[in-house]
Design a protein around this motif. Sequence first.
Motif, PDB file in Angstrom:
ATOM      1  N   TYR A 114       0.819  -1.215   0.000  1.00  0.00           N
ATOM      2  CA  TYR A 114       0.000   0.000   0.000  1.00  0.00           C
ATOM      3  C   TYR A 114       0.853   1.266   0.000  1.00  0.00           C
ATOM      4  O   TYR A 114       0.323   2.359   0.165  1.00  0.00           O
ATOM      5  N   GLN A 117      -0.210   4.632  -1.391  1.00  0.00           N
ATOM      6  CA  GLN A 117      -1.485   5.188  -0.935  1.00  0.00           C
ATOM      7  C   GLN A 117      -1.486   5.557   0.548  1.00  0.00           C
ATOM      8  O   GLN A 117      -2.278   6.396   0.970  1.00  0.00           O
ATOM      9  N   SER A 135      -9.199   0.284  -0.529  1.00  0.00           N
ATOM     10  CA  SER A 135     -10.010   0.370  -1.749  1.00  0.00           C
ATOM     11  C   SER A 135      -9.313   1.144  -2.862  1.00  0.00           C
ATOM     12  O   SER A 135      -9.705   1.041  -4.030  1.00  0.00           O
ATOM     13  N   LYS A 136      -8.290   1.889  -2.518  1.00  0.00           N
ATOM     14  CA  LYS A 136      -7.594   2.733  -3.501  1.00  0.00           C
ATOM     15  C   LYS A 136      -6.377   2.028  -4.123  1.00  0.00           C
ATOM     16  O   LYS A 136      -5.686   2.613  -4.966  1.00  0.00           O
ATOM     17  N   PRO A 138      -4.805  -0.573  -6.559  1.00  0.00           N
ATOM     18  CA  PRO A 138      -5.172  -1.384  -7.722  1.00  0.00           C
ATOM     19  C   PRO A 138      -4.452  -2.732  -7.742  1.00  0.00           C
ATOM     20  O   PRO A 138      -3.264  -2.820  -7.422  1.00  0.00           O
ATOM     21  N   ASP A 139      -5.164  -3.778  -8.130  1.00  0.00           N
ATOM     22  CA  ASP A 139      -4.542  -5.097  -8.270  1.00  0.00           C
ATOM     23  C   ASP A 139      -3.344  -5.047  -9.213  1.00  0.00           C
ATOM     24  O   ASP A 139      -2.323  -5.696  -8.964  1.00  0.00           O
ATOM     25  N   GLU A 140      -3.465  -4.313 -10.292  1.00  0.00           N
ATOM     26  CA  GLU A 140      -2.380  -4.244 -11.275  1.00  0.00           C
ATOM     27  C   GLU A 140      -1.099  -3.733 -10.622  1.00  0.00           C
ATOM     28  O   GLU A 140       0.003  -4.239 -10.894  1.00  0.00           O
ATOM     29  N   GLN A 141      -1.219  -2.727  -9.774  1.00  0.00           N
ATOM     30  CA  GLN A 141      -0.073  -2.186  -9.055  1.00  0.00           C
ATOM     31  C   GLN A 141       0.531  -3.253  -8.144  1.00  0.00           C
ATOM     32  O   GLN A 141       1.767  -3.412  -8.073  1.00  0.00           O
ATOM     33  N   ASN A 202     -10.444  -1.065  -9.528  1.00  0.00           N
ATOM     34  CA  ASN A 202      -9.172  -1.468  -8.927  1.00  0.00           C
ATOM     35  C   ASN A 202      -9.064  -2.968  -8.688  1.00  0.00           C
ATOM     36  O   ASN A 202      -7.965  -3.489  -8.486  1.00  0.00           O
ATOM     37  N   THR A 203     -10.211  -3.655  -8.697  1.00  0.00           N
ATOM     38  CA  THR A 203     -10.227  -5.106  -8.465  1.00  0.00           C
ATOM     39  C   THR A 203     -11.131  -5.772  -9.512  1.00  0.00           C
ATOM     40  O   THR A 203     -12.212  -6.276  -9.190  1.00  0.00           O
TER      41      THR A 203
END
Length: 291
Positions: A114, A117, A135-136, A138-141, A202-203
């Motif tokens: 995280y 964020q 929630s902020k 992203p899975d890609e990150q 994000n998911t």
Amino acid sequence: MQDPDDLTSKDDASRDNPRREFLSLLMASGFALAVQPVAASTLATDDAGLTVGAVGIPVGKEILPAYRAQPAKPKGPLPVVLVVQEVFGVHEHIQDLCRRLAKAGYLAIAPELYFRQGDARFYPNISDLLAKLVSKVPDEQVLRDLDATADWTLKNGGDANRIAITGFCWGGRIVWLYAAHNPKLKAAVAWYGRLVGEGAPNTPRHPVDVAGSLKAPVLGLYGGQDKGILSESVDRMRAALKAAGSPSQIVVYPDADHGFNADYRPNYHAAAAKDGWARMLAWFARYGVKP
């Protein structure tokens, strides 16, 4: 044995101090505010015979903080276990799990996923933590940062042919996704990670959506009393794995609740935690990721 920042750059003064501060904070961290007070059942693993501490992992122009633990005097390249944090970040429990894996002969590393964020350890309750931080992310990150972490281990004593991953709670879901992402991965163990859900920006996908795309076998460990991961979702995942012909398996402990391996919380279930840990190590060994 505490290890200093492995990647402190002498020629990058503009970001050196913030990096040192973040890494020092990570090394000194205790338990997240949202889980305190911790339970009397909390286990503590010492660092005798280990090299432990924070390291910095380059990801583009950023530095990803991570907690690393490994045997202090390895005789050669070490098997690697990527450790994916709970929803509470890389707090003391996750660091302790890294030390347990290091005692078993692994290079265990838990990146702060995280970090762009915010810091999960300073949110006073889980509602704010989920809404304002988790929630902020992203899975890609997250998958990209795990790739960078795996690459870092290979340049710092890890064996490219022995890479595994394990994760807990929030990280358990990520384990399934990463097993469908990285073809270099040999084995994966997901502890009580969410399996199904609605897609969001994000998911976009969940484990049930990638059951047919797994590149490494996954062992899922779940609690039969988990109110957030119901038996219906476990059944859906098992059916999806069967349809894909996957060797992945799911074990359910009937009397255990969510977070049953988290010895610092009231949901800790010692018997299930002990059995799950043994199954995890055996799963890694079965697929060649062993000391």
